[in-house]
Design an enzyme around this catalytic site. Structure first.
Site, PDB file in Angstrom:
ATOM      1  N   MET B   1      -7.876 -22.199 -42.537  1.00 10.41           N
ATOM      2  CA  MET B   1      -6.729 -21.431 -43.026  1.00 10.41           C
ATOM      3  C   MET B   1      -7.057 -19.935 -43.013  1.00 10.41           C
ATOM      4  SD  MET B   1      -4.239 -23.486 -43.829  1.00 10.41           S
ATOM      5  CE  MET B   1      -3.193 -22.890 -45.153  1.00 10.41           C
ATOM      6  N   CYS B   2      -6.009 -19.164 -42.909  1.00  3.95           N
ATOM      7  CA  CYS B   2      -6.167 -17.722 -42.828  1.00  3.95           C
ATOM      8  C   CYS B   2      -5.425 -17.102 -44.001  1.00  3.95           C
ATOM      9  CB  CYS B   2      -5.573 -17.214 -41.516  1.00  3.95           C
ATOM     10  SG  CYS B   2      -6.177 -18.161 -40.103  1.00  3.95           S
ATOM     11  N   GLU B   3      -5.575 -15.801 -44.152  1.00  7.40           N
ATOM     12  CA  GLU B   3      -4.804 -15.132 -45.196  1.00  7.40           C
ATOM     13  C   GLU B   3      -3.933 -14.047 -44.581  1.00  7.40           C
ATOM     14  OE1 GLU B   3      -5.915 -14.563 -49.043  1.00  7.40           O
ATOM     15  OE2 GLU B   3      -7.470 -16.091 -49.060  1.00  7.40           O
ATOM     16  N   ILE B  78      -6.409 -12.086 -41.946  1.00  2.00           N
ATOM     17  CA  ILE B  78      -7.824 -12.400 -41.715  1.00  2.00           C
ATOM     18  C   ILE B  78      -7.921 -13.864 -41.342  1.00  2.00           C
ATOM     19  CG2 ILE B  78      -8.883 -10.539 -43.039  1.00  2.00           C
ATOM     20  CD1 ILE B  78      -9.269 -12.427 -45.312  1.00  2.00           C
ATOM     21  N   ASN B 108      -0.221 -17.964 -40.528  1.00  4.15           N
ATOM     22  CA  ASN B 108      -1.234 -18.741 -41.236  1.00  4.15           C
ATOM     23  C   ASN B 108      -0.848 -20.209 -41.141  1.00  4.15           C
ATOM     24  OD1 ASN B 108      -0.872 -19.816 -44.458  1.00  4.15           O
ATOM     25  ND2 ASN B 108      -2.934 -19.759 -43.617  1.00  4.15           N
TER      26      ASN B 108
END
Lengths: 257, 257
Positions: B1-3, B78, B108
């Protein structure tokens, strides 16, 4: 008039030394106070930095000068505005995606009656800013898109033909790349130099800096620099001819037409 | 997972404070070690910085954190890689030009069977890298292009419909902007907060930093921040619902659907 700087190399190479020279001309030793930009290809990706501020006192330019970003193709530009206001969207280089690649472009010169050329063409790519340079780029990309996927030979001929048409409208010195090849078109003024082993010491024209490339490189490195005016005082740069297209790949001149 | 991190503001505003919190999660307080990127709209222009290196020790991220770039729309991301290798071309945000505007996007989540959706669609926009995120963006941009110029209302409905279709293929939290509007789609997790006068003190969750927005802003400023998880500990963030599209313009929520 603006100044162009390009690089093609066979191994990822930093451009700090040459960029130091160019950026001084951005309001320091030259009149190009109206912004600057630089794009670095790394693999298929592209990394860009730009600023509508004069290069010589830009915080971002200082960062780039000191932070070695290694790349195989670089396109940079410092601007003296003639058409289009001083703003971020009017800073070169311009980038568009075609066929799953980022195409990057910078232009030096001024074009007249561009609308007549663009008028009947495909409008797939549209300028975001209001410079003649970006409008010319969008037209060129539209022609490439309409041509479909081409062999390298056919593509180079299409690009040369477009550049010749644009050069009829004024001054058109151009750097263009798809990340692999660097297409360099000279309408009035462009110089290039290929550096390879044995490397020597180069001294910048615009700054009190010399660099010994022998200490910075390996014997296999091949690096071509392209610039509006030679950047160094103690090397022999090749002067391009009006109407000439030079194509560089992995640091080597692969086509001269 | 990303932010994800987004901002919409009615006056050019710097994002240093929030970016400080986000970038710490890039391998510092979070597991997102596989690159980061940030895009700032300024007028119609866009300025982007990206790095396949972890954010928390990236030289470029340090520069952004300390150098206040004022903007009205910001999109940042990110990455913790799941699909696609760690490389520059696979870092968000992605950018394409449509109708003479730069469209910017970050995602995301993870999508499956995307090929089935894309299969029969317009191939005007093609991904440069190999992430599912960029493929989804190119498909969405193709749908917008095919729809032609639309009213804001119709465009928002087209975007919402596309996002709903993508969310059926997995997790799809999205930030998308044309420079004016910021389209925020929640599939599983997104939070937002609108700050306006009287401004208070905010304390970052990931860093030992507080900022008194009252000292940094004027009474007319309206700034909305959007983030995967709330970035501050002493403010109330709005939690979005699955399937919800929120559209922000000049810092204000203008559509909630």
């Amino acid at each position: 008039m603006c100044e162009l700087l390009g690089m093609s190399a066979n191994v990822p190479t930093d451009i700090c030394f040459s960029f130091s020279g160019l950026i001084k001309r951005g309001g320091g030793t030259g009149p190009h106070r109206d912004g600057w930009g630089i794009a670095f290809y790394q693999g298929r990706g592209i990394r860009e930095f730009r600023d509508p501020q004069p290069g010589f006192n830009s915080e971002i330019a200082k960062f780039i000068k000191d932070f070695p970003i290694k790349s195989t193709v670089v396109i940079s530009h410092i601007r003296q505005a003639n058409v289009g206001k001083v703003s971020l969207e009017n800073t070169h280089p311009y980038i568009r995606e075609l066929e799953g690649r980022y195409w990057c472009y910078a232009h030096n010169g001024q074009l007249k009656d561009l609308d007549r050329l663009i008028g009947s063409s495909d409008k797939r790519f549209l300028p975001v800013g209001d410079t003649d340079s970006e409008a010319a780029f969008c037209w060129l990309m539209g022609v490439l898109a309409k041509s479909g996927e081409q062999s390298l030979d056919a593509r180079q001929k299409t690009i040369h033909s477009c550049a010749n048409q644009l050069a009829k409208l004024g001054v058109f010195n151009m750097l263009l790349s798809d990340g692999d090849r660097l297409y360099v078109y000279c309408s009035t003024k462009l110089h290039w130099i290929t550096r390879r082993a044995p490397f020597g010491v180069a001294t910048l024209q615009d700054d009190d800096i010399s660099v010994n490339f022998g200490e910075e490189t390996t014997v296999n490195d091949i690096v071509t620099m392209i610039a509006t005016e030679p950047l160094t005082t103690n090397e022999t740069w090749v002067k391009m001819q009006p109407g000439e297209l030079a194509v560089f790949e992995k640091g080597e001149l692969v086509v001269q037409a």
